[in-house]
Design an enzyme around this catalytic site. Structure first.
Site, PDB file in Angstrom:
ATOM      1  N   CYS A   1       0.877  -1.166   0.000  1.00 50.88           N
ATOM      2  CA  CYS A   1       0.000   0.000   0.000  1.00 50.88           C
ATOM      3  C   CYS A   1       0.913   1.213   0.000  1.00 50.88           C
ATOM      4  CB  CYS A   1      -0.912  -0.012   1.222  1.00 50.88           C
ATOM      5  SG  CYS A   1      -1.960   1.445   1.251  1.00 50.88           S
TER       6      CYS A   1
ATOM      7  N   CYS B   1      -3.093   7.035  -4.951  1.00 55.37           N
ATOM      8  CA  CYS B   1      -2.833   5.593  -4.841  1.00 55.37           C
ATOM      9  C   CYS B   1      -1.393   5.274  -5.280  1.00 55.37           C
ATOM     10  CB  CYS B   1      -3.833   4.794  -5.676  1.00 55.37           C
ATOM     11  SG  CYS B   1      -3.748   3.034  -5.332  1.00 55.37           S
TER      12      CYS B   1
HETATM   13  O1  PYC Z   1      -1.702   3.875  -2.038  1.00 52.21           O
HETATM   14  O2  PYC Z   1      -1.232   1.903  -2.866  1.00 52.21           O
HETATM   15  C1  PYC Z   1      -1.993   2.686  -2.294  1.00 52.21           C
HETATM   16  C2  PYC Z   1      -3.325   2.209  -1.873  1.00 52.21           C
HETATM   17  C3  PYC Z   1      -3.896   1.003  -2.116  1.00 52.21           C
HETATM   18  C4  PYC Z   1      -5.158   1.019  -1.530  1.00 52.21           C
HETATM   19  C5  PYC Z   1      -5.325   2.236  -0.930  1.00 52.21           C
HETATM   20  N1  PYC Z   1      -4.196   2.959  -1.155  1.00 52.21           N
END
Ligand code: PYC
Length: 319
Positions: A85, A235
């Site tokens: 994550c 993300c």
């Molecule tokens: O930042 O990789 C990320 C992530 C995955 C799910 C929520 N954030």
């Protein structure tokens, strides 16, 4: 249970610093297995309502089995466990600094899908070098009932992504509900049509992006996470997946900056270098993602005897 809450570009991370499950000895993978199969109530206790809410990603600090690492971490959310994550890694690094457990500079952190390194640039700013990212299948067509054919790539960035070519709708907050609805339908259709990542892994993150040279960024995205919520940040694993595709298409050179903005306006700066090793027979990149996290809470979570919701409100309706 003692937790420290932070948010990374708007996306919350809850780090368990005390009172987590005892997972015994062994590799981090073995301990993840025990967490999933014997101690899942700790995940629900820490994340689900009424003590948490859907968007939180939890991080359990563990003893690393790789001695070069300062910590091991298992990430989880409202529906299960995550491989890597990105926003969570930035949150963990800022939390470890806040606790006085690490200083500025480079540290290695072990995750169940590989070791990442974090570079703490200030008390809030972190660059992390992710596990390898690669495009596993390109130009995959998924037939979505009521919508039609959607084309995208299946990409690993530490989690499995369907990275749609473009976006079905402009990526603005006014379209959030519709983006959630469409992305959930795409995810369900991928599963029905047995479109998977390597080794039949479920593709559980759906990413839309709008690439346009804007004043503030190179691209804006929307990411549906497992559990049916969207990532408030751009993300980290999704941005890594995006960089792998840009590299594969010759659209971004190694070392070139890529500013990825989320639908909320949160921003990560990414860049990549080539990975010398093929992954599942595919060319891969090592992405570096930079972002900011802020501590926003230090909490003791309590469960009293006879609390009907001591282990959270169980829901079976999450996408
Ligand atoms: O930042 O990789 C990320 C992530 C995955 C799910 C929520 N954030």
């Amino acid at each position: 249970m003692k937790v420290i809450d932070s948010h990374t570009e708007g996306e919350p991370t809850r780090v368990i610093i005390d009172g987590g499950p005892y997972l015994g000895q062994g590799t981090l993978g073995e301990r993840l297995f025990r967490f999933q199969h014997h101690s899942d109530e700790y995940r629900r206790f820490a994340i689900d309502e009424p003590r948490g809410w859907d968007a939180i990603v939890g991080a359990l600090l563990c003893q690393p089995d790789d001695p070069s690492c300062v910590a091991g971490v298992i990430f989880f959310n409202n529906t299960g466990y995550l491989g890597m994550c990105g926003h969570g890694t930035i949150g963990v690094a800022v939390t470890l600094f806040y606790l006085g457990r690490i200083g500025m500079g480079i540290h290695r952190i072990q995750t169940p899908v590989g070791t990442v390194s974090v570079n703490l640039l200030s008390s809030n700013q972190v660059s992390f070098e992710n596990v390898s990212s690669y495009r596993y299948r390109r130009d995959v067509i998924v037939e979505v009932a009521g919508i039609g054919k959607i084309t995208g790539d299946i990409v690993w960035g530490g989690n499995w992504f369907f990275l749609a070519h473009g976006s079905p709708l402009p990526l603005v907050m006014e379209n959030l509900e519709e983006l959630l609805r469409l992305s959930k339908k795409i995810k369900a259709s991928l599963a029905l049509q047995r479109i998977t990542g390597a080794n039949d892994a479920a593709v559980d993150h759906i990413e839309f992006s709008e690439d346009r040279a804007m004043e503030s960024c190179d691209s804006r995205n929307f990411v549906l996470c497992p559990g049916g919520v969207y990532d408030r940040s751009p993300c980290g694993t999704g941005t890594s997946a995006k960089l792998a595709c840009l590299a594969g298409d010759g659209k971004l050179a190694p070392g070139q900056r890529w500013v990825q903005e989320s639908i909320t306006g949160g921003r990560f700066v990414g860049a990549y270098r080539h990975d010398e090793t093929l992954r599942d027979g595919c060319n891969a990149v090592i992405a570096t993602i930079t972002g900011n996290a802020y501590i926003c809470g230090e909490t003791k979570l309590i469960s009293q005897a006879n609390d009907r919701f001591g282990f959270g409100i169980t829901r079976k309706d999450r996408a």
